[in-house]
Design a protein around this motif. Structure first.
Motif: not given
Length: 539
Positions: A514-539
């Motif tokens: 829905k965002s203009s230009g479908r760009t990923i902001t720094k909050d989006g990058i931070a979410f993806l990094e947090g997702l990777a860490e949470r996946l590792k913790a839930l392994n």
């Protein structure tokens, strides 16, 4: 009958008129004894809209704040209500008009955004709303302060903190008369008659910034000040129906996010001023702008372009040779050359040997086969890791496609965590932050893996069937707003299971789409990094 302006007010000699309007005039003035140069706002005491009287009450509350004019004197002399304030430079409206351009450069707009948000933060911290944000009410300072933007004209200002109870004023649905400006006053206040609060000042600032970056300005500003109720109603209708993604098409996504954030705030919410100042600073840094805290006008030329120009300047050549042979002699000489078999000037058979010595490669001959990005084989003998691969061998689209395929084959959370980390690295490997169709394909694959635990080799509970409707997760609607990124960034660290992470991935994809230009902001990058860490913790 026009009133005669006196030559002197209080201890000040009036000089030239700097401007006049509906409620009064402003003059350049000089202190009789000290010679101090100031500005004096004059208004008839019987004026139907006594803005000087209102402003006089707010100036003491704002004194000492950066970008707030100093009030040197105030009072009534004869029929004149006067305010003596700092003498400032031209307004942003004046600068923009004189530039002759149909839009302002990004560096200047980012600088305005940072300073304007800072000024509103000061005012709001002291319990005051401005309620009339516009280019004409932002002026630059003089001399040493010529890089500072000042807020002026507090005739429409209001305290949102009750001075008796020290609590936020209550909201109300009672019908209200419109007070503000036609162009940038928030949709809630202008079109719906709502009580203004801090959120409305920020929304007006967001609309003003978008206006500056839009060629020709916002659509409802192009026909001038409305002179009839029908024209005013058309402006309100255009403003009310304009979608953020349409207003911000072709400009950086941060401005759309800022507008959506302001409109999502509740009546008494305190905006996160520092967060948005950091957002615009980062945007400026990404485009190579420095010293963004200072408003520089005219805008300095981009440094990157000047460096490129310098790099491509031709070097001075040798002086012309006056006795050069003519072209006919040169051609005759070339025709007489004896081009027999000649020795090779450069033997390239040692190139591979040199490369092996440089990187310590194995003694096997180097193959020209395509290098694999990932492999299921653990045998590293055929894939020496100490020879760096050629740069840019694979396009970003190919890398994303390979990551989606790897995610589809993943059998545990730890593997998915590593793949998500590679996905983030791929996104950050180029300057473009737009999420392409291959990126959305990866998110779709990741969502399916997380939403359906049975795809893993060892499900957490194999006895439960997936035939019930309540076990099937439905992706959220497409109207999820951009501000959800901040919430996703915070909540991903405490997600209880993969199903919750799947919902967050779906929300993230919807927000980005829905965002203009479908760009990923720094909050989006931070979410993806947090997702990777949470996946590792839930392994």
């Amino acid at each position: 009958m026009a009133l005669s302006i006196p030559r002197r007010i209080n201890n000040y000699w009036l000089e030239d008129c700097l401007g006049s309007g509906y409620s009064g005039s402003i003059f350049r003035a000089c202190h009789i004894y000290t010679g101090q140069r100031v500005a004096i706002k004059l208004q008839n005491v019987d004026h139907e809209c006594p803005t000087n009287r209102y402003e006089r009450a707010f100036y003491p509350m704002l004194q000492g704040g950066e970008g707030m004019p100093t009030l040197w004197a105030a009072g009534v002399e004869g029929i004149w209500d006067f305010l003596v304030i700092d003498l400032l430079g031209p307004s942003l409206d004046s600068l923009f008009r004189k530039s002759g351009k149909n839009k302002m450069d990004l560096r200047s707009v980012c600088s305005i955004a940072i300073q304007l948000i800072s000024r509103l933060q000061i005012m709001h911290t002291r319990g005051v709303l401005h309620r009339d944000i516009q280019l004409g009410n932002c002026a630059i300072g003089l001399s040493a302060n010529n890089k500072t933007i000042y807020m002026i004209d507090f005739g429409f200002s209001k305290q949102y903190i009750d001075p008796h109870t020290r609590r936020h004023i209550p909201d109300s649905k009672a019908k209200r008369d419109f007070l503000g400006n036609y162009w940038f006053t928030s949709v809630g206040v202008h079109c719906k008659g709502k009580v203004p609060s801090r959120r409305d000042d920020l929304e007006a600032a967001a609309l003003m910034l978008i206006h500056l970056l839009t060629p020709g300005g916002l659509s409802w500003t192009r026909n001038g000040v409305p002179k009839t109720d029908a024209q005013h109603d058309r402006i309100k209708r255009d403003k009310l129906t304009a979608r953020p993604e349409d207003l911000c098409r072709g400009i950086p996504a941060e401005f759309e996010e800022f507008l959506r954030y302001c409109r999502r705030l509740k009546f008494a919410d305190c905006p996160d001023y520092d967060h948005w100042k950091d957002e615009f600073k980062e945007l400026a840094n990404e485009h190579g702008f420095s010293d963004i805290d200072d408003f520089v006008w005219p805008p300095p030329p981009p440094k990157v372009k000047s460096q490129i120009t310098a790099l491509h300047q031709p070097k001075p050549g040798p002086a012309p040779y006056n006795n050069a042979p003519n072209m006919e002699e040169v051609l005759n000489g070339l025709a007489k050359l004896n081009l027999k078999e000649r020795p090779v000037l450069g033997d390239q058979t040692n190139t591979l040997v040199a490369l092996r010595k440089e990187y310590g490669a194995l003694q096997k001959p180097v193959k020209t086969a395509v290098i694999e990005i990932s492999s299921d084989s653990d045998d590293s003998a055929d894939h020496p890791t100490n020879i760096p691969p050629p740069p840019n061998r694979f396009s970003k689209a190919t890398q994303l496609h390979n990551l989606a395929a790897s995610a589809h084959k993943a059998t545990d959370n730890r593997t998915l965590s590593m793949i998500v980390t590679d996905f983030v690295a791929c996104l950050q490997s180029t300057r473009s932050r737009m999420l392409t169709k291959e990126g959305f394909q990866f998110l779709d694959t990741l969502y399916k893996q997380l939403a359906d635990p049975s795809v893993f080799a060892v499900p957490l509970r194999t006895s439960r069937t997936r035939s019930t409707n309540q076990d099937v997760f439905q992706p959220p609607a497409r109207h999820v707003k951009l501000g959800a990124l901040i919430t996703l960034r915070r909540e991903v660290t405490t997600a209880p299971n993969n199903r919750a992470l799947a919902k967050m991935v779906a929300d993230f994809g919807t927000v980005t789409n829905k965002s203009s230009g479908r760009t990923i902001t720094k909050d989006g990058i931070a979410f993806l990094e947090g997702l990777a860490e949470r996946l590792k913790a839930l392994n």
